[in-house]
Write a protein that holds these residues in place. Structure first.
Motif, PDB file in Angstrom:
ATOM      1  N   GLY A  40      37.139  41.608  43.530  1.00 14.45           N
ATOM      2  CA  GLY A  40      38.350  42.375  43.273  1.00 14.45           C
ATOM      3  C   GLY A  40      38.931  43.048  44.500  1.00 14.45           C
ATOM      4  O   GLY A  40      40.098  43.467  44.492  1.00 14.45           O
ATOM      5  N   TRP A  41      38.126  43.164  45.571  1.00 17.87           N
ATOM      6  CA  TRP A  41      38.639  43.775  46.791  1.00 17.87           C
ATOM      7  C   TRP A  41      39.791  42.962  47.387  1.00 17.87           C
ATOM      8  O   TRP A  41      40.701  43.514  48.008  1.00 17.87           O
ATOM      9  CB  TRP A  41      37.533  43.905  47.841  1.00 17.87           C
ATOM     10  CG  TRP A  41      36.411  44.827  47.449  1.00 17.87           C
ATOM     11  CD1 TRP A  41      36.375  45.686  46.387  1.00 17.87           C
ATOM     12  CD2 TRP A  41      35.144  44.957  48.106  1.00 17.87           C
ATOM     13  NE1 TRP A  41      35.179  46.347  46.339  1.00 17.87           N
ATOM     14  CE2 TRP A  41      34.395  45.925  47.384  1.00 17.87           C
ATOM     15  CE3 TRP A  41      34.566  44.355  49.221  1.00 17.87           C
ATOM     16  CZ2 TRP A  41      33.105  46.293  47.757  1.00 17.87           C
ATOM     17  CZ3 TRP A  41      33.289  44.726  49.598  1.00 17.87           C
ATOM     18  CH2 TRP A  41      32.569  45.685  48.871  1.00 17.87           C
ATOM     19  N   THR A  42      39.738  41.647  47.194  1.00 18.68           N
ATOM     20  CA  THR A  42      40.754  40.782  47.808  1.00 18.68           C
ATOM     21  C   THR A  42      41.577  39.997  46.790  1.00 18.68           C
ATOM     22  O   THR A  42      42.551  39.347  47.171  1.00 18.68           O
ATOM     23  CB  THR A  42      40.073  39.773  48.768  1.00 18.68           C
ATOM     24  OG1 THR A  42      39.072  39.041  48.053  1.00 18.68           O
ATOM     25  CG2 THR A  42      39.412  40.508  49.939  1.00 18.68           C
ATOM     26  N   ASP A  43      41.201  40.039  45.542  1.00 24.44           N
ATOM     27  CA  ASP A  43      41.887  39.259  44.511  1.00 24.44           C
ATOM     28  C   ASP A  43      42.388  40.207  43.421  1.00 24.44           C
ATOM     29  O   ASP A  43      41.612  40.703  42.600  1.00 24.44           O
ATOM     30  CB  ASP A  43      40.927  38.224  43.918  1.00 24.44           C
ATOM     31  CG  ASP A  43      41.631  37.243  42.986  1.00 24.44           C
ATOM     32  OD1 ASP A  43      42.663  37.610  42.389  1.00 24.44           O
ATOM     33  OD2 ASP A  43      41.128  36.109  42.834  1.00 24.44           O
ATOM     34  N   ILE A  44      43.687  40.458  43.410  1.00 21.04           N
ATOM     35  CA  ILE A  44      44.266  41.383  42.433  1.00 21.04           C
ATOM     36  C   ILE A  44      44.040  40.880  41.006  1.00 21.04           C
ATOM     37  O   ILE A  44      43.840  41.654  40.075  1.00 21.04           O
ATOM     38  CB  ILE A  44      45.771  41.573  42.698  1.00 21.04           C
ATOM     39  CG1 ILE A  44      45.980  42.277  44.038  1.00 21.04           C
ATOM     40  CG2 ILE A  44      46.425  42.367  41.568  1.00 21.04           C
ATOM     41  CD1 ILE A  44      47.426  42.466  44.416  1.00 21.04           C
ATOM     42  N   GLY A  45      44.057  39.553  40.818  1.00 22.36           N
ATOM     43  CA  GLY A  45      43.845  38.986  39.497  1.00 22.36           C
ATOM     44  C   GLY A  45      42.484  39.352  38.929  1.00 22.36           C
ATOM     45  O   GLY A  45      42.347  39.581  37.720  1.00 22.36           O
ATOM     46  N   VAL A  46      41.486  39.425  39.812  1.00 22.66           N
ATOM     47  CA  VAL A  46      40.144  39.798  39.359  1.00 22.66           C
ATOM     48  C   VAL A  46      40.118  41.261  38.937  1.00 22.66           C
ATOM     49  O   VAL A  46      39.435  41.641  37.990  1.00 22.66           O
ATOM     50  CB  VAL A  46      39.112  39.539  40.472  1.00 22.66           C
ATOM     51  CG1 VAL A  46      37.749  40.138  40.104  1.00 22.66           C
ATOM     52  CG2 VAL A  46      38.965  38.047  40.727  1.00 22.66           C
ATOM     53  N   ARG A  47      40.910  42.083  39.631  1.00 22.38           N
ATOM     54  CA  ARG A  47      40.944  43.506  39.285  1.00 22.38           C
ATOM     55  C   ARG A  47      41.542  43.722  37.889  1.00 22.38           C
ATOM     56  O   ARG A  47      41.087  44.560  37.122  1.00 22.38           O
ATOM     57  CB  ARG A  47      41.780  44.279  40.299  1.00 22.38           C
ATOM     58  CG  ARG A  47      41.139  44.428  41.651  1.00 22.38           C
ATOM     59  CD  ARG A  47      42.014  45.255  42.571  1.00 22.38           C
ATOM     60  NE  ARG A  47      42.165  44.610  43.866  1.00 22.38           N
ATOM     61  CZ  ARG A  47      43.037  44.973  44.788  1.00 22.38           C
ATOM     62  NH1 ARG A  47      43.877  45.977  44.539  1.00 22.38           N
ATOM     63  NH2 ARG A  47      43.100  44.346  45.944  1.00 22.38           N
ATOM     64  N   THR A  48      42.586  42.961  37.576  1.00 25.41           N
ATOM     65  CA  THR A  48      43.263  43.139  36.289  1.00 25.41           C
ATOM     66  C   THR A  48      42.590  42.367  35.161  1.00 25.41           C
ATOM     67  O   THR A  48      42.686  42.752  33.997  1.00 25.41           O
ATOM     68  CB  THR A  48      44.728  42.689  36.395  1.00 25.41           C
ATOM     69  OG1 THR A  48      44.779  41.330  36.826  1.00 25.41           O
ATOM     70  CG2 THR A  48      45.474  43.568  37.388  1.00 25.41           C
ATOM     71  N   ASN A  49      41.911  41.290  35.512  1.00 25.07           N
ATOM     72  CA  ASN A  49      41.253  40.471  34.497  1.00 25.07           C
ATOM     73  C   ASN A  49      39.905  39.975  35.035  1.00 25.07           C
ATOM     74  O   ASN A  49      39.736  38.806  35.346  1.00 25.07           O
ATOM     75  CB  ASN A  49      42.141  39.279  34.120  1.00 25.07           C
ATOM     76  CG  ASN A  49      41.577  38.497  32.943  1.00 25.07           C
ATOM     77  OD1 ASN A  49      40.874  39.044  32.092  1.00 25.07           O
ATOM     78  ND2 ASN A  49      41.877  37.203  32.904  1.00 25.07           N
ATOM     79  N   PRO A  50      38.937  40.884  35.178  1.00 25.97           N
ATOM     80  CA  PRO A  50      37.659  40.501  35.780  1.00 25.97           C
ATOM     81  C   PRO A  50      36.892  39.505  34.921  1.00 25.97           C
ATOM     82  O   PRO A  50      37.010  39.524  33.685  1.00 25.97           O
ATOM     83  CB  PRO A  50      36.913  41.835  35.876  1.00 25.97           C
ATOM     84  CG  PRO A  50      37.522  42.681  34.806  1.00 25.97           C
ATOM     85  CD  PRO A  50      38.957  42.291  34.755  1.00 25.97           C
ATOM     86  N   PRO A  51      36.133  38.627  35.559  1.00 28.91           N
ATOM     87  CA  PRO A  51      35.312  37.688  34.789  1.00 28.91           C
ATOM     88  C   PRO A  51      34.214  38.421  34.021  1.00 28.91           C
ATOM     89  O   PRO A  51      33.841  39.541  34.363  1.00 28.91           O
ATOM     90  CB  PRO A  51      34.716  36.777  35.871  1.00 28.91           C
ATOM     91  CG  PRO A  51      34.772  37.582  37.124  1.00 28.91           C
ATOM     92  CD  PRO A  51      35.985  38.441  37.011  1.00 28.91           C
ATOM     93  N   VAL A  52      33.738  37.781  32.983  1.00 25.99           N
ATOM     94  CA  VAL A  52      32.680  38.373  32.165  1.00 25.99           C
ATOM     95  C   VAL A  52      31.361  38.314  32.926  1.00 25.99           C
ATOM     96  O   VAL A  52      31.010  37.284  33.514  1.00 25.99           O
ATOM     97  CB  VAL A  52      32.546  37.622  30.829  1.00 25.99           C
ATOM     98  CG1 VAL A  52      31.361  38.150  30.032  1.00 25.99           C
ATOM     99  CG2 VAL A  52      33.832  37.763  30.012  1.00 25.99           C
TER     100      VAL A  52
END
Length: 278
Positions: free
Chosen positions: A45-57
Motif C-alpha cells: 500500500g505504500w506505493t499502490d493506492i489501489g491496495v490502500r483502498t481495496n487491500p487483498p485478503v
C-alpha cells in the motif's frame, strides 16, 4: 472444570494462564504468518493506492480470528496486572492499601488536597489556589485529555523503564489532572514536587474490564510473537484505563522510590538528567 483465576503480566508469557500458553505454542506459526502477511500487504500500500483502498485478503486472517476468539474466552476471569505511576504521601499509601485505588473525580481531588491541609503539608491558601483554578476544572472536565472517571494503568513493564514517558507522573504529586497546566508556574509546581514520594501501585484487574477494551486478547497474541515479528499489530504496548474504582483486593502492592524494587522496575537512576524524579 473451572480453573482458578490467575494474575498475569502481558510481557511475561510464563505468567499467562496455562490454556493461553498452550494455545500460543500450538499455533505460533499461524500467528507469525498472519503478522508477516499483514506487513506485506501494508508495504504494498505504500506505493499502490489501489491496495490502500481495496487491500487483498490476508489468507491467515480466518485462523488468526479463531485464535483471537479462543484467547479471549480463555482470559475471562483472569486478572491482568497493571502499574499505576504516581506520587503518594505516607498517609495515602495507607489509604490505598486499605481502600483501593479510586478513579479520578472532583471529589477525590478535593479530598486529597484537603487531607494535606489537615496534615499540615499544605496551607489552606495553597489548597484554595488549586481547587479554584480554571486549569484544574478544565482537566477534570476532560477538556485536555480523558482522565476523570478512570484509573490509568500501564500493563507493560518495559514502559516503566522509559523515563521520558513516566517521569512527570513521579515528579509531581496529584496526577496529570492537577500538575498539567501548572508546570509553567514555578511556585505552584514546586509545591506539588515537594509532596509525597514516587510510587508504583501494582494492581490486578479481572478481564474483561468493560465492553470498550474487552480482554486485550489481541495484545496478548502480539506479545507472543514480538521476538519473531517487528512491530506486530495491534501494538503490544498500550495505556490501559479502567472505568471504576479498584478494590483493595485488586491492589497487589505499593512500591515506593526508597525500595530497591522501584529501581529494579524503572532503572530511574540511569534516566537522563531532565527526567530526574528526586
Amino acid at each position: 472444570m473451572t480453573l482458578k483465576p490467575e494474575d498475569f503480566e502481558l510481557e511475561l508469557p510464563q505468567t499467562w494462564p496455562v490454556g493461553v500458553r498452550e494455545l500460543v505454542e500450538n499455533h505460533r506459526e499461524t500467528l507469525i504468518s498472519y503478522q508477516h502477511e499483514s506487513r506485506r500487504i501494508d508495504r504494498l500500500g505504500w506505493t499502490d493506492i489501489g491496495v490502500r483502498t481495496n487491500p487483498p485478503v490476508n489468507e491467515y486472517r480466518s485462523g488468526y480470528d479463531t485464535l483471537l476468539a479462543r484467547t479471549e474466552e480463555l482470559l475471562v476471569g483472569h486478572r491482568l496486572v497493571g502499574y499505576h505511576c504516581t506520587r503518594l504521601t505516607p498517609a495515602e499509601v495507607v489509604r490505598v492499601r486499605r481502600d483501593g485505588l479510586r478513579a479520578l473525580s472532583p471529589d477525590l481531588v478535593r479530598e486529597r488536597l484537603e487531607s494535606l491541609v489537615d496534615a499540615g503539608e499544605m496551607s489552606a491558601m495553597q489548597c484554595r489556589f488549586f481547587l479554584d483554578h480554571s486549569m484544574l476544572h478544565a482537566n477534570l472536565a476532560n477538556r485536555h485529555g480523558r482522565r476523570t472517571g478512570l484509573v490509568w494503568l500501564c500493563p507493560n513493564r518495559s514502559t516503566l523503564r522509559k523515563g521520558s514517558g513516566v517521569y512527570r507522573l513521579f515528579r509531581s504529586w496529584g496526577g496529570e489532572a492537577l500538575y498539567a497546566g501548572f508546570e509553567g508556574d514555578p511556585a505552584a509546581i514546586e509545591v506539588l514536587r515537594l509532596l509525597g514520594q514516587p510510587a508504583i501501585v501494582k494492581c490486578a484487574v479481572p478481564l474483561p474490564t468493560d465492553a470498550l477494551h474487552g480482554c486485550r486478547a489481541a495484545q496478548v497474541l502480539s506479545n507472543a510473537v514480538r521476538d519473531q515479528v517487528e512491530h506486530p499489530e495491534p501494538s503490544p504496548s498500550f495505556d490501559w484505563s479502567v472505568k471504576r474504582d479498584l478494590l483493595p483486593t485488586e491492589v497487589l502492592d505499593i512500591i515506593t522510590v526508597d525500595e530497591p524494587r522501584f529501581e529494579a522496575l524503572t532503572g530511574y537512576r540511569a534516566w537522563a538528567p531532565e527526567h530526574r524524579i528526586r
